[in-house]
Design an enzyme around this catalytic site. Structure first.
Site, PDB file in Angstrom:
ATOM      1  N   ARG A  14      -1.033-117.010  33.074  1.00 12.76           N
ATOM      2  CA  ARG A  14      -1.317-115.809  33.855  1.00 12.76           C
ATOM      3  C   ARG A  14      -2.659-115.861  34.600  1.00 12.76           C
ATOM      4  O   ARG A  14      -3.451-116.769  34.451  1.00 12.76           O
ATOM      5  CB  ARG A  14      -1.279-114.573  32.963  1.00 12.76           C
ATOM      6  CG  ARG A  14      -2.223-114.558  31.768  1.00 12.76           C
ATOM      7  CD  ARG A  14      -2.069-113.236  31.010  1.00 12.76           C
ATOM      8  NE  ARG A  14      -2.846-113.176  29.778  1.00 12.76           N
ATOM      9  CZ  ARG A  14      -2.361-113.453  28.582  1.00 12.76           C
ATOM     10  NH1 ARG A  14      -1.114-113.839  28.428  1.00 12.76           N
ATOM     11  NH2 ARG A  14      -3.139-113.355  27.509  1.00 12.76           N
TER      12      ARG A  14
ATOM     13  N   ASN B 103      -8.257-101.617  33.135  1.00 15.79           N
ATOM     14  CA  ASN B 103      -8.956-102.774  32.555  1.00 15.79           C
ATOM     15  C   ASN B 103      -9.304-103.757  33.669  1.00 15.79           C
ATOM     16  O   ASN B 103     -10.024-103.371  34.608  1.00 15.79           O
ATOM     17  CB  ASN B 103      -8.215-103.386  31.362  1.00 15.79           C
ATOM     18  CG  ASN B 103      -6.795-103.783  31.593  1.00 15.79           C
ATOM     19  OD1 ASN B 103      -5.932-102.954  31.872  1.00 15.79           O
ATOM     20  ND2 ASN B 103      -6.508-105.063  31.457  1.00 15.79           N
ATOM     21  N   ASP B 104      -8.840-104.979  33.652  1.00 15.59           N
ATOM     22  CA  ASP B 104      -9.370-106.031  34.517  1.00 15.59           C
ATOM     23  C   ASP B 104      -9.455-105.641  35.991  1.00 15.59           C
ATOM     24  O   ASP B 104      -8.477-105.136  36.556  1.00 15.59           O
ATOM     25  CB  ASP B 104      -8.474-107.270  34.458  1.00 15.59           C
ATOM     26  CG  ASP B 104      -8.252-107.783  33.053  1.00 15.59           C
ATOM     27  OD1 ASP B 104      -8.851-107.248  32.112  1.00 15.59           O
ATOM     28  OD2 ASP B 104      -7.469-108.736  32.907  1.00 15.59           O
TER      29      ASP B 104
ATOM     30  N   TRP C 101     -11.741-105.461  24.004  1.00 15.42           N
ATOM     31  CA  TRP C 101     -10.397-105.226  23.480  1.00 15.42           C
ATOM     32  C   TRP C 101     -10.395-104.855  22.006  1.00 15.42           C
ATOM     33  O   TRP C 101      -9.389-104.367  21.489  1.00 15.42           O
ATOM     34  CB  TRP C 101      -9.522-106.447  23.717  1.00 15.42           C
ATOM     35  CG  TRP C 101      -8.962-106.509  25.106  1.00 15.42           C
ATOM     36  CD1 TRP C 101      -9.225-107.439  26.060  1.00 15.42           C
ATOM     37  CD2 TRP C 101      -8.041-105.584  25.695  1.00 15.42           C
ATOM     38  NE1 TRP C 101      -8.532-107.149  27.227  1.00 15.42           N
ATOM     39  CE2 TRP C 101      -7.796-106.012  27.028  1.00 15.42           C
ATOM     40  CE3 TRP C 101      -7.409-104.424  25.253  1.00 15.42           C
ATOM     41  CZ2 TRP C 101      -6.944-105.340  27.897  1.00 15.42           C
ATOM     42  CZ3 TRP C 101      -6.559-103.745  26.119  1.00 15.42           C
ATOM     43  CH2 TRP C 101      -6.329-104.202  27.413  1.00 15.42           C
TER      44      TRP C 101
ATOM     45  N   GLN D  75      -6.273-103.409  36.983  1.00 15.35           N
ATOM     46  CA  GLN D  75      -5.198-103.130  36.045  1.00 15.35           C
ATOM     47  C   GLN D  75      -5.224-101.647  35.694  1.00 15.35           C
ATOM     48  O   GLN D  75      -6.271-101.109  35.301  1.00 15.35           O
ATOM     49  CB  GLN D  75      -5.380-103.983  34.794  1.00 15.35           C
ATOM     50  CG  GLN D  75      -5.093-105.458  34.988  1.00 15.35           C
ATOM     51  CD  GLN D  75      -3.606-105.723  35.120  1.00 15.35           C
ATOM     52  OE1 GLN D  75      -2.895-105.795  34.130  1.00 15.35           O
ATOM     53  NE2 GLN D  75      -3.140-105.881  36.345  1.00 15.35           N
TER      54      GLN D  75
END
Length: 572
Positions: free
Chosen positions: A195, A70-71, A337, A88
């Site tokens: 975060r 992902n990211d 998502w 990620q």
């Protein structure tokens, strides 16, 4: 952020602890806890092989050899001209879960080399979440005596009861990292939604932007050494809030035609919202403004949406690109998502999710829109064929068709219209395209209604290889057309990206057809007699080799896959 939290951060303890929490942007941690038998702590330094031959595997967009991504994280350009992309990564499954930092390198942002995993959790119940990386040229941290290319990675340490910010440092240009024993470097006790640190150098100190996720606030901190951090200010809610603010960026941007003075460059705060996009799920939004080293002030509170499609999230900008080059470069995660854990590539081909094309970015003071983030494919000539498959520089009110069945499923449609006269233009004037499969007759359609306020659309409803309740089919945007119109459409097996009006609009969509799309048809109608329509369709070159792709081509040529696995070096 309350005063209580602020006071505690300024005097925060530097004790270290690690366990489990949810990956950035996922709705629930409970379903993502790593199995007790997980051996993820052994995976730092492990590299994976994979095949890029699947019918859905993009040929010029980055994807990991296996597992789930992902990211984008820790993106930087080093002194040798090498781009580093961390991301990620769950190499243990094809859904979000045991999050590591994967790593890949490239000289041109299209031809990638998969590298070993850079950061892994300390134990089976912890995750390494999103963050950033910098090059500590002046050794402000003290980690790099007699070295000018030391790399520091900043990341979120995720636990069930807390998310804190940690760092790791690398003496070998980002290939391997040593976790700082004093972690965490920034902590709000008990906050499980704190975060995604983004760090950069500003004049004489380091700056970190980090998200208080559920407070729709970005904290700005400063440090002389990248280790000890002091609160400076907050950027408070602007634009869309959604349910969470994540993955903040603060980057100095060139302004097109700046002409000197304070408008030659501006600063951009880029924030990812999840969920809460206008079309559901995940989206990026941005705010142009001013930054003085401690405080960011947006020019207004308008919600500027970065993408009018549904599959571009958590974009990051490369560290180390001088604003004087006239551009910054970003990469985003091409998914949403709402459905990323359910797309069919994992069960069918063993991988899940890709990154967007690398994008050239700068600001433009656009008509009626004000400061707008321009987003265009970065240096796509690297992968574009030198001559079009078909082209017509004066199409008029007619149709053009291109057969791309002998290609690799990746191609570019380039349309430019000049000489538009909106006072005599037919109200039905349009430029339309259909990208289809000659075998299954599936298609993606799109185009532009050409008028004073033009509407552009793209439609993926006629793709039958996969469906989901949140797999929205139709998308549209509008913009002002005066005397010209342009758009580019990049197709790459299971992802399509559209860029319009010299980059003022972009849309990103994933799709999963039963058969490869291999035909393009473009048609125009209702254009005024003085309009000139130019259309070209180009094949795009595959950048991943056929067969098994190894992390290191030199070693792969020397040893068989069985020998490599037997040596404990790579995992197939």
């Amino acid at each position: 952020m309350t005063w209580f939290k602020l006071a505690f951060v300024l005097g925060a303890s530097l004790t270290s602890s690690f366990t489990t929490a949810q990956p950035s942007g996922t709705p629930s941690a409970s379903s993502l806890v790593a199995p007790a038998t997980s051996t993820s702590t052994t995976l730092a330094g492990t590299a994976f092989t994979g095949s890029y031959d699947g019918k859905w595997r993009p040929q010029l967009h980055f994807s990991a050899p296996r597992g789930f991504i992902n990211d984008p994280n820790g993106m930087y350009l080093d002194a040798t001209g090498t781009y580093h992309l961390y991301y990620q990564y769950n190499p243990l499954d094809t859904i979000a879960g045991t999050q590591h930092w994967g790593h890949a390198t490239s000289q041109d942002l299209y031809n990638w080399t998969n590298q070993p995993i850079a950061l892994a959790p300390n134990n089976a119940s912890s995750f390494i979440f999103s963050g950033s990386a910098v090059v500590d040229v002046n050794n402000t941290s003290g980690f790099f005596p007699n070295q000018t290319n030391g790399v520091i990675a900043f990341y979120t340490i995720a636990q069930p009861t807390e998310q804190t910010q940690g760092l790791a440092y690398s003496h070998d240009n980002g290939q391997s990292f040593i976790k700082y024993p004093g972690n965490p470097i920034l902590r709000i006790p008990g906050d499980v939604n704190f975060r995604d640190p983004k760090v950069f150098w500003y004049e004489h100190h380091w700056v970190m932007v980090v998200s208080y996720v559920l407070e729709f606030t970005v904290g700005i901190y400063t440090s002389p050494n990248a280790i000890t951090w002091t609160f400076a200010s907050n950027f408070t809610p602007h634009g869309l809030t959604g349910n969470q603010w994540e993955c903040p960026n603060l980057v100095e941007m060139p302004v097109e035609g700046g002409g000197g003075g304070e408008d030659e460059t501006m600063w951009l705060m880029y924030i990812s919202v999840q969920p809460g996009a206008p079309l559901g799920g995940s989206i990026g939004q941005y705010y142009p403004g001013r930054f003085n080293g401690t405080h960011f002030e947006a020019v207004d509170a308008v919600a500027r949406i970065a993408d009018w499609g549904k599959d571009n999230y958590a974009s990051q900008f490369f560290y180390g690109i001088d604003v004087a080059t006239g551009e910054q470069i970003s990469v985003g995660w091409a998914s949403n998502w709402q459905y990323t854990n359910y797309v069919p590539t994992g069960p069918a081909e063993g991988w899940q999710s890709v990154m967007t094309l690398p994008r050239t970015n700068y600001l433009r003071n656009a008509t009626r829109l004000g400061y707008t983030l321009v987003s265009l494919p970065h240096n796509i000539d690297v992968v574009r064929a030198s001559a079009p498959v078909v082209g017509n520089t004066s199409l008029g009110n007619s149709t053009l068709r291109a057969d791309l069945a002998d290609g690799d499923g990746a191609f570019l449609l380039d349309v430019n219209v000049t000489g538009i006269n909106t006072t005599v233009l037919s109200s039905s004037a349009s430029v339309n395209f259909t990208i289809s499969s000659s075998k299954s007759r599936e298609s993606i359609t799109g185009g532009t209604l050409v008028a004073t306020d033009s509407t552009q659309w793209i439609d993926r409803r006629n793709i039958r290889g996969w469906d989901h309740p949140f797999n929205t089919g139709r998308f549209s945007t509008s913009f002002v057309v005066t005397n010209s119109l342009d758009f580019q459409v990049v197709v790459d097996r299971s992802i399509v990206e559209m860029f319009s009006q010299r980059g003022e609009r972009s849309a990103t969509l994933v799709y999963y057809p039963e058969e490869l799309l291999d035909t393009v048809q473009v048609g125009t109608k209702g254009m005024n007699s003085g309009a000139r329509v130019s259309v070209a369709v180009y094949q795009l070159r595959r950048t991943w080799p056929a067969g098994v792709v190894y992390p290191n081509a030199t070693m792969a040529g020397m040893m068989s896959e069985r020998e490599l696995v037997g040596e404990g070096m790579w995992i197939a």
